[in-house]
Design an enzyme around this catalytic site. Structure first.
Site, short mmCIF file in Angstrom:
data_model
loop_
_atom_site.label_atom_id
_atom_site.label_comp_id
_atom_site.label_asym_id
_atom_site.label_seq_id
_atom_site.Cartn_x
_atom_site.Cartn_y
_atom_site.Cartn_z
N THR A 76 19.16 30.61 14.71
CA THR A 76 18.68 29.71 15.76
C THR A 76 17.22 29.99 16.08
O THR A 76 16.39 29.08 16.17
CB THR A 76 19.55 29.87 17.03
OG1 THR A 76 20.91 29.60 16.66
CG2 THR A 76 19.13 28.93 18.13
N GLN A 183 23.38 28.90 5.73
CA GLN A 183 24.69 28.86 5.06
C GLN A 183 24.58 29.12 3.56
O GLN A 183 25.60 29.20 2.87
CB GLN A 183 25.37 27.49 5.28
CG GLN A 183 25.79 27.24 6.71
CD GLN A 183 26.96 28.13 7.17
OE1 GLN A 183 27.69 28.68 6.37
NE2 GLN A 183 27.13 28.24 8.47
N SER A 203 20.20 34.09 8.48
CA SER A 203 20.93 34.80 9.53
C SER A 203 21.92 35.78 8.90
O SER A 203 22.72 35.39 8.05
CB SER A 203 21.68 33.78 10.39
OG SER A 203 22.47 34.44 11.34
N ALA A 204 21.88 37.04 9.35
CA ALA A 204 22.65 38.09 8.67
C ALA A 204 24.16 37.96 8.83
O ALA A 204 24.92 38.30 7.91
CB ALA A 204 22.21 39.46 9.19
N HIS A 205 24.62 37.46 10.00
CA HIS A 205 26.08 37.50 10.22
C HIS A 205 26.84 36.50 9.36
O HIS A 205 28.07 36.50 9.34
CB HIS A 205 26.42 37.33 11.71
CG HIS A 205 26.27 35.94 12.27
ND1 HIS A 205 27.34 35.11 12.46
CD2 HIS A 205 25.19 35.25 12.69
CE1 HIS A 205 26.93 33.96 12.99
NE2 HIS A 205 25.62 34.03 13.14
N THR A 241 10.49 45.47 20.58
CA THR A 241 10.84 46.62 19.74
C THR A 241 11.83 46.18 18.66
O THR A 241 12.80 45.48 18.94
CB THR A 241 11.44 47.74 20.62
OG1 THR A 241 10.45 48.10 21.58
CG2 THR A 241 11.83 48.94 19.79
N CYS A 328 29.91 25.89 15.72
CA CYS A 328 29.21 26.30 16.93
C CYS A 328 29.56 25.43 18.14
O CYS A 328 29.13 25.72 19.24
CB CYS A 328 27.71 26.30 16.68
SG CYS A 328 27.30 27.55 15.46
N1 PLP Z 1 21.80 27.01 10.94
C1 PLP Z 1 22.99 26.80 10.36
C2 PLP Z 1 23.10 25.90 9.19
C3 PLP Z 1 24.13 27.45 10.85
O1 PLP Z 1 25.31 27.24 10.27
C4 PLP Z 1 23.99 28.30 11.98
C5 PLP Z 1 25.19 28.94 12.58
O2 PLP Z 1 26.30 28.46 12.48
C6 PLP Z 1 22.72 28.48 12.53
C7 PLP Z 1 21.65 27.82 11.99
C8 PLP Z 1 22.51 29.39 13.70
O3 PLP Z 1 22.50 30.73 13.27
P1 PLP Z 1 22.71 31.95 14.31
O4 PLP Z 1 24.15 31.97 14.63
O5 PLP Z 1 22.28 33.16 13.54
O6 PLP Z 1 21.83 31.69 15.46
#
Ligand code: PLP
Length: 385
Positions: A76, A183, A203-205, A241, A328
């Site tokens: 995000t 993704q 995004s790492a997760h 930091t 989300c």
């Molecule tokens: N962009 C895409 C295509 C995503 O699928 C997601 C999360 O589902 C995000 C951005 C947001 O990532 P984060 O959860 O690391 O903020």
């Protein structure tokens, strides 16, 4: 004693479990090596080195220069930074930004914000399979266009875009091209040089790393505005930091994800095929959404005259974690913007669930999911009972 309910997690597009190796790599920086990487004494040297080595490795994996990687709090933030950084250089000038109608809300809501500031946003339509056509992009470009942002892979239907062609089209007109690769990274090969993009979000997760960490790639050719002002970390661009442990965990997770990536992609594609074949034999009326070129293991399936949310909750009672619509905003029962954009058949639309497989899933899981869906959809009870 209560028997533990079996849990089958098939929502890897929402998030993934932290790889044990990533956790191991993180622990020293959460325990003993806690020095602030920006301080000058020798105790800070190791954390500082860990951050810079992680940057180097991540850059190497995606074929980029290490100076082009900025650590962020996730997808995000990376998306916000990319779009706002370019847009803010043209404040008050009513410039045009082009994106697609199936982007994640991290992009769409940033665009809405920029619209309020006077920017003109063009939301490109997509084809029925979720792909953006170069022709449509070309038609939308005008002399006022400053930025194009098209996601590499969609989070709901898994469709992979032809980013190289789209970026080439942008560059014909010297327009900056950003891709949200959240993704894609760790799931399919991602190489900056091959894609030809100027900016990229990760995004790492989503690939076995910790939550709350990601990165933004920004080509050296692009003028970047600072996103967070403060003590001047990340070359003065993103102060605060450094999240050392998470940066190290992200690097380790990415290394693991790309190791034997072709075999992993094949494994997940095969599992998907088994799911689709098995569900065909159940005799239910369904459609599979997205293009043939999808993120391996990503299945958006719509059942005729079924309530997707009911199916999600009934599967949950059986220990199976899936999504309806977008991960989300899974509390929202309204048809997702992605399903609307692909012009999904309305008889099927509301019966959509998203199954996103991971490497820990097995053929037995697939059989259990199919059997459970069959039981739920052939039972008379259409509420959570
Ligand atoms: N962009 C895409 C295509 C995503 O699928 C997601 C999360 O589902 C995000 C951005 C947001 O990532 P984060 O959860 O690391 O903020």
């Amino acid at each position: 004693m209560n028997k533990m309910k079996k849990r089958i997690y098939v929502d890897h597009a929402a998030t993934t479990q932290l790889f044990p190796e990533a956790l191991e790599a993180m622990l020293p920086y959460l325990k003993n090596k806690y020095g602030n990487p920006s301080t000058l004494y020798s105790f800070a040297r190791e954390p500082h080195k860990a951050v810079e080595e992680s940057r180097k490795k991540i850059a190497e994996i995606i074929g980029a220069d290490e100076n082009c990687i900025y650590f962020t709090s996730g997808g995000t933030e990376s998306d916000n930074w990319a779009l706002k950084s370019i847009a803010f250089q043209y404040l008050g000038k009513r410039k045009r930004i082009i994106t697609s109608s199936i982007e994640h809300h991290a992009i769409l809501n940033t665009c809405k914000f920029l619209e309020k500031l006077g920017f003109e946003i063009v939301y490109l339509p997509v084809k029925h399979d979720g792909t953006v056509s170069v022709k449509e992009l070309s038609k939308a470009i005008n002399t006022e266009t400053i930025l194009i942002s098209i996601m590499m892979a969609n989070n709901e239907i898994g469709t992979i875009q032809n980013i190289f062609e789209l970026a080439q089209e942008a560059h014909k007109y010297k327009i900056i091209f950003h891709t949200d690769a959240v993704q894609a990274i760790g799931h399919i090969p991602v190489n900056i040089k091959e894609l030809g993009v100027d900016m990229l979000s990760a995004s790492a997760h989503k690939f076995g790393g910790p939550k709350g960490i990601g990165f933004l790639y920004v080509s050296n050719r692009i003028k970047l505005n600072p996103y967070i002002d403060g003590g001047g970390q990340e070359k003065g661009m993103r102060s605060g930091t450094e999240n050392v442990a998470s940066i190290v965990g992200m690097k380790r997770a990415l290394e693991i994800s790309i190791d034997k990536i072709d075999d992993k992609m094949e494994y997940l594609s095969n599992l998907s095929k088994h799911f689709v074949n098995d569900i065909k034999n159940v005799g239910l009326s369904f459609i599979i959404n997205g293009s043939n070129n999808r993120i391996p293991g990503s299945i958006s399936i719509s059942f005729k005259d079924v309530e997707g949310e009911m199916l999600l909750h009934r599967l949950d009672l059986k220990g199976i974690c899936v999504s309806t619509g977008s991960a989300c905003n899974s509390k929202n029962t309204e048809l997702s913007h992605v399903l609307k954009a692909i012009d999904i058949n309305r008889d099927y639309a509301f019966g959509t669930i998203r199954i996103t497989l991971g490497l820990e899933n097995t053929l037995d899981d697939i059989k259990y999911i199919v059997k459970t869906i069959k039981e739920i959809l052939s039972s008379k009870c259409n509420s959570i009972c």
